[in-house]
Each structure stands twice: as C-alpha cells, then as structure tokens.
Design a protein around this motif. Sequence first.
Motif, PDB file in Angstrom:
ATOM      1  N   UNK A 142      46.933  35.115  42.820  1.00  0.00           N
ATOM      2  CA  UNK A 142      46.535  36.130  43.792  1.00  0.00           C
ATOM      3  C   UNK A 142      47.469  37.310  43.751  1.00  0.00           C
ATOM      4  N   UNK A 143      47.058  38.381  44.415  1.00  0.00           N
ATOM      5  CA  UNK A 143      47.907  39.556  44.465  1.00  0.00           C
ATOM      6  C   UNK A 143      47.142  40.800  44.838  1.00  0.00           C
ATOM      7  N   UNK A 168      37.731  49.449  41.232  1.00  0.00           N
ATOM      8  CA  UNK A 168      38.214  48.586  42.304  1.00  0.00           C
ATOM      9  C   UNK A 168      37.082  48.328  43.292  1.00  0.00           C
ATOM     10  N   UNK A 169      36.905  47.095  43.761  1.00  0.00           N
ATOM     11  CA  UNK A 169      37.693  45.932  43.376  1.00  0.00           C
ATOM     12  C   UNK A 169      37.322  45.431  41.988  1.00  0.00           C
ATOM     13  N   UNK A 170      38.277  44.808  41.294  1.00  0.00           N
ATOM     14  CA  UNK A 170      38.019  44.318  39.953  1.00  0.00           C
ATOM     15  C   UNK A 170      37.417  42.920  40.016  1.00  0.00           C
ATOM     16  N   UNK A 171      38.251  41.911  40.300  1.00  0.00           N
ATOM     17  CA  UNK A 171      37.750  40.539  40.375  1.00  0.00           C
ATOM     18  C   UNK A 171      36.917  40.372  41.639  1.00  0.00           C
ATOM     19  N   UNK A 172      35.634  40.145  41.466  1.00  0.00           N
ATOM     20  CA  UNK A 172      34.753  39.928  42.614  1.00  0.00           C
ATOM     21  C   UNK A 172      34.465  38.435  42.765  1.00  0.00           C
ATOM     22  N   UNK A 251      44.047  42.902  49.029  1.00  0.00           N
ATOM     23  CA  UNK A 251      43.913  44.166  49.767  1.00  0.00           C
ATOM     24  C   UNK A 251      42.689  44.945  49.310  1.00  0.00           C
ATOM     25  N   UNK A 252      41.664  44.216  48.898  1.00  0.00           N
ATOM     26  CA  UNK A 252      40.442  44.838  48.400  1.00  0.00           C
ATOM     27  C   UNK A 252      39.801  45.730  49.467  1.00  0.00           C
ATOM     28  N   UNK A 253      39.122  46.789  49.003  1.00  0.00           N
ATOM     29  CA  UNK A 253      38.385  47.636  49.935  1.00  0.00           C
ATOM     30  C   UNK A 253      37.177  46.907  50.486  1.00  0.00           C
ATOM     31  N   UNK A 254      36.786  45.843  49.834  1.00  0.00           N
ATOM     32  CA  UNK A 254      35.655  45.023  50.272  1.00  0.00           C
ATOM     33  C   UNK A 254      36.175  43.941  51.215  1.00  0.00           C
ATOM     34  N   UNK A 255      35.708  43.975  52.467  1.00  0.00           N
ATOM     35  CA  UNK A 255      36.185  43.001  53.456  1.00  0.00           C
ATOM     36  C   UNK A 255      35.908  41.568  53.023  1.00  0.00           C
ATOM     37  N   UNK A 256      34.725  41.330  52.468  1.00  0.00           N
ATOM     38  CA  UNK A 256      34.370  39.976  52.025  1.00  0.00           C
ATOM     39  C   UNK A 256      35.327  39.494  50.941  1.00  0.00           C
ATOM     40  N   UNK A 257      35.735  40.398  50.049  1.00  0.00           N
ATOM     41  CA  UNK A 257      36.693  40.023  49.010  1.00  0.00           C
ATOM     42  C   UNK A 257      38.043  39.654  49.601  1.00  0.00           C
ATOM     43  N   UNK A 258      38.498  40.431  50.577  1.00  0.00           N
ATOM     44  CA  UNK A 258      39.783  40.134  51.205  1.00  0.00           C
ATOM     45  C   UNK A 258      39.750  38.769  51.886  1.00  0.00           C
ATOM     46  N   UNK A 259      38.673  38.507  52.615  1.00  0.00           N
ATOM     47  CA  UNK A 259      38.560  37.233  53.313  1.00  0.00           C
ATOM     48  C   UNK A 259      38.495  36.071  52.332  1.00  0.00           C
ATOM     49  N   UNK A 260      37.764  36.277  51.230  1.00  0.00           N
ATOM     50  CA  UNK A 260      37.656  35.217  50.233  1.00  0.00           C
ATOM     51  C   UNK A 260      39.000  34.980  49.554  1.00  0.00           C
TER      52      UNK A 260
END
Length: 729
Positions: A142-143, A168-172, A251-260
């Motif tokens: 992670x990071x 960004x985000x890269x890894x979805x 710290x993804x701009x996508x909230x779902x990505x951050x939560x995941x």
Amino acid sequence: MTEKPDDGAVPGGSNAGASAWQAAGRSAEPDRSANPDRSAAPAAERPAEPREPAEPAAPAQPAAGGAGSPTPPSPSAEPDGESGLTDTLEVLRARLGALRLPLETAGVEAARTEQRRATDQLDDYLLPRLRAQKAPLLVVVGGSTGAGKSTLVNSVLGEKVTQPGVLRPTTKAPVLVHHPLDARWFSTDRVLPGLARVTASGNGSPLRSSVGTAAVAQGHGTPSEPSRTLRLVPSDALPKGLALLDAPDIDSVDTANRELAAQLLGAADLWLFVTTSARYADAVPWDLLNQAAARKAQVAMVLDRVDPGAEATADDLREMMVEHGLPDSPLFVIPEGELSGEGLLPEGAVGDVSRWLTGLGGDADARRRVIAATRDGVVDSLVVRAGDLADAADEQQAADVRLRHVVDRAYADAVAHVTAATSDGALLRGEVLARWQDFVGTGEFYRAVEENIGRFRDAVGSFFRGKPKEAPQVEKAIAHGLESVVLDAAEEAAERSYQGWRGDAAGAALLEGLELSRTPAALRAEVGEQIRGWQGDVLALVREQGESKRGRARALSFGVNGLGAALMIFVFASTGGLTGIEVGIAGGSAVLAQRLLEAVFGEDAVRGLATQARDRLRARIQTVMDGQAARYTAQLDALGSADAGGSGLRTAAAGVASAASAERRARSRAADAAPGDGVSAADLLESRGLRGVRAGADGAAAAGGGSQEHAEEPARKGFWKRLFGDGER
C-alpha cells in the motif's frame, strides 16, 4: 529457470550477523545442479493443482507417487486451540453487526467509520485467519498515489502482473499475486468475501471470473465493478505460502478506492508500505501508519524514487518511524532511475526487498510469528475499539433519552395546563357562562334557590321539561371552550418540542423534511371527538347515578342532559383565575350547579361524580397529547436508538479479551514444548525465485537501493528476532 544466489549474495556480512530472514534464505537455497527437477520435492509439500474458482474448496490430495504422504489440511479446517477465541469473536461480530448509531451525536461519524472497519477486519482478515492458520501470509503493498507500488510488485516478480500508469488513480482493482499451488486459498470467500474474484494470467490478462457468494449478498455481484473486484494472478516467482496484494492508493481521489485501500490494509498479515522522498511526511499515510502502530500490525517501509543526493531523507523517515511507534520496522530505499523496456526497476534497486521477501517466504516459523503478532494486535485493538464503540452506543442511548425528555416534558406541561384550565373556573366565562345563564333562567331564580331549596326541588321537573333544548347548547359551549384550551396547549407543546430538538444536533437531523413545529390540521377533529366522548362519559355517569335512585328515575328521564351540564359546570367550578364581577357570577353558577346535583343525588354522590368526571377528562386529554408527542418519539422508535446501549458490546469484548489471553497462554506452552520448524526448503523449491535476489549487498548499495543498516551493523541480530524480542533493539 533463474538461479538462486549463493551465500555471498546475502547482505549482512558474516554468518554471525545474519538476520533470521537472511539465514532462512541461505538455508532454503536448493542445489540446482544436484536436484534440478522441482518434482523431486517431497510430495507432502506439494498439494494438487488448484481447481476452478467456481468449485468449492476441498481437501488437497497428495501428488502422484505420494500415496503414503499425509493429506494436507483443508483451508477451512479449524485449528486446535482456536475455537474459544473464534467463538467469542463471532459473538463480537454479531454485536457489531447489530450496533446502530443513527443519531448525530458528537463523534458519531468517526464511530460509524470505525464500526465499518472493525466488521470488515473481522470478516476479511481475523475470522478467516483464525479458521485457517496455515493459509499463506498476505503481504499488502500500500501507499500514496504515484509511489510506485505496482512497479515495485512487477519488479520483484520479474513480470508485469499489475498495471502502473500515469493517470490517477492508477491501481483500481486490487491485484493479488500468489504461488500457483496456493490458488485455492484465495479463489473462495475465505478472505475478503465482499470482493468478486477474477482469475488472470501472469501478464495480467483475464482468463475467467467467479463471484463470491458474499459479494453477491452484499450487492457487489458483477466483476465489471473494478473497485469491488479482486484480480488473482498466479506467479511461481513467489515462494509458496506468501502472497502479495497490490492495493489502490490510500489517498486516491476516488472515495471508493480510498475505502477499499484501508479495508485491504486491514486484511493484511504484513504491510509493505511504499512512499516517496517527496511525500513521505504526508499526513494521510501517517494516519494509517499510526493506526498500524496502535494495532501492532507488522509493517515494512519502502522509500521509493530517491533522487541522488537526497539520501538523507531516509534518515529523516527512520526518525519519523521511531517517533510514530515503528522503531523495529525495516526500511528499504529505492533510488530514482530509468525503468527497463518492460517497465521494471533495476535488479539491484529491488534486491533488498526481494531478499527480505524470499527469507520470509522460506521461513515457516517466521511467517507464523508475523501472522500471530499481527493477529494478536488486531484482537487487542478490536477489544479497545469495541469499548469505544460501546461508549458511542451509550451516547446514542443518552441522546434518545434526552430528546424524549424534551417531548415528554412539553406535552406533560400541556396536560397540566389543560387540567388547570378546567379546574380553576377559567372556562366559566364568555359563551359557556352565557349559555348556562340561559339554561337556568334569571337572577330571581338564583334567589329562589337560595331562599327555598325545597321550592327549587319542586321546580326541577318543570324546569327541564320546559326547556329541553337548552342543555345541549351549554354542552356545545363547553365543548367549544375546552377545544380551544386543548388546541392552544398542544400548539405550544409542539413548538417547545421543536425548539428543543432543533437546539440538539441529534434532534435537528431528525427534523429535516418533517412538519413538526405546528400541530396537524386533523388535530381539531380529534380533539372534538375526545371532548364529545368525555361529555358522553359525563352523561353516562349521571344516568348511572340516577338509575340507582329509583324514586327519581321518572323525573330524571327528561333531565339527564341538564344534570350532565350541571356536573360539567361543577367540574370547572373553582373561582381561581377569575377577577372582578366574574368571581361572583362564576361562583354563583358553581353553587347553583352543586345545589342542583346535591338535591338530586346527595352530597357524597356529587363529590364522587365530580372526581370521576375530572379523571376521565384528564385521561382523554392525555390520549390527545400522547398522540401528538408520538409524532416526535416515533422518529426515535423507528431508529431503535432507545436500545442502542453498549452493554452487550462490552460483554462481548470482555469475552474476546479473556479468550485471547487463554489462547496465548496455550500457544506459549505449545511453543515451549515443540521445536520450531525453521526454514521450509520445500516452499522455496517450488519457486523460481524473486527478481533481484542475486544482487549483492555492495551492488545494491552502489545503486542506492539497499538499506545501509545491514552493512553498517554486521553483528546486529535480524529483524524478525528483534521484532519478537529475541535480539537487541
């Protein structure tokens, strides 16, 4: 096939200074010249090839030629000595699932997030890990955004299994890389049950997909949703028993990505946390790292993309790690450099990371220690977090009580106001007084009553027979006056309740979209119905009392309404609240009503009738006010906040703490009695090896990619021994 490094390739200098994972890597090195065929590994160490993901997990069978070997355990097997802890954690999970935090109390948003994370960690990591102790160790990479997580994963594996990029985000969709023989551990819902599975080849292209039952149950039923899909990639570069998971950006701009990303880190046995020299001090990563330190999660740090001349950032990062509770976590430094044509970092740059992972993968005892340390930290953390959530639940219950008290007090005061208005003579004015005077006649009639009660008694029959329609007019006037008093009291109670809730954050959120500050239009009809019902009660009392006096039954057959009106007047008869000439008029009205009733029923009976009439009026007013109060309290009833207390959660947490202590004592006794397994050479024999393992310590240091810690302290004990208290700190 990639050759394994010789002893001299292991960083750290002499054998005396070798760390646990370094020693594991050397001991596990197979002699390829003597045994080039991987099939020569013991059959018991090589379970059968994984089945299709859609099939349920079944016990692995021994390979051909290994009929005498024991059958490897099923991934779902319950290990001995864990059932008590598992049972208490399942109770805690049920309590957390039943916990409701619907009211907007102080800190409730953080509590809701913590509740979700705690249940996710139980479902995704802790319960699956307890039920399957021999499952591979899961290292979550992670990071921050752009830290190079995917590039690092690809580089240590020597193949592109996850797709880095500039957007960004890269890894979805998270990518989980595992040894081919470990596929069945991850193809079912054993871990991360809320994510659908997509099985892919080593180059990342999808082959087939399967949706876990838990994912379908949670509404994540299609693999086309990237953020709710787990891509499984087999790679024989990894040692068996070790898996890498490339997570989305924290710290993804996508909230779902951050939560995941946070959810995946919560499911990790070990964090491999990647940051850069430009962003290593950012607040978001350290928020997560502080949580990891608090939960005693096992963490390794990678400082990526370090420009030449900026190596001092590693020292600064090391100081920050010490300050934030991660003093024993290893730190790997990777320099900024050109990528190969395949998008991979130079072997020397990733050599330390590859050797570290190889040593961990080849040491079954070290893997167990990491798993146990992280698991114990999560259990302890859950006990503390459950206590905090119990406090939040208590605050919900306290807010429920507080809001109900506002409403109860407002409407209790409304009932008291109506009761006072119907007992202090306030109703005996205006229309009610006029209709009563019309009913009983002129002032001379008052004097006749006072002078000769017998004469009054003789006039009763003709009085009621002569004006049979006047009594209903008195009743109507009483109903109209009483209705106004009740409506005014209800209106004031509604306003007070509204203001009380609006001044409370928990109540204000419940008022949105509701018209509760005013009484509803239907209330007038309801009040009128209750007043008519009460008047019917009064007439029934008069009729019942008259029937008991058989000698008067014929005379009362025409006078029930009149006697009922007189009883109503007597109920409202006190002179309190009146001034001036009204006192004399109302007082005279009361005396007249009383004399009339006593002449017919007797003094004691009249007092009893008045008491019953007052009680029935109060009960009907209470019914009206209770119905109005329910417009507010029904909002709380629907949320169930009255039963949101945390006592059950505290009890469950205490059970977990007790079971965890017992389990650790049993584990300690078992560890003392049984020698450690040491290095598992068979796991490394199944692996072609991670890229960069052959890079020497000197080469890595020259490339700027190695941690200088090993070279400077050759006699220092290894990370795993220091981590678990066996070496110097």
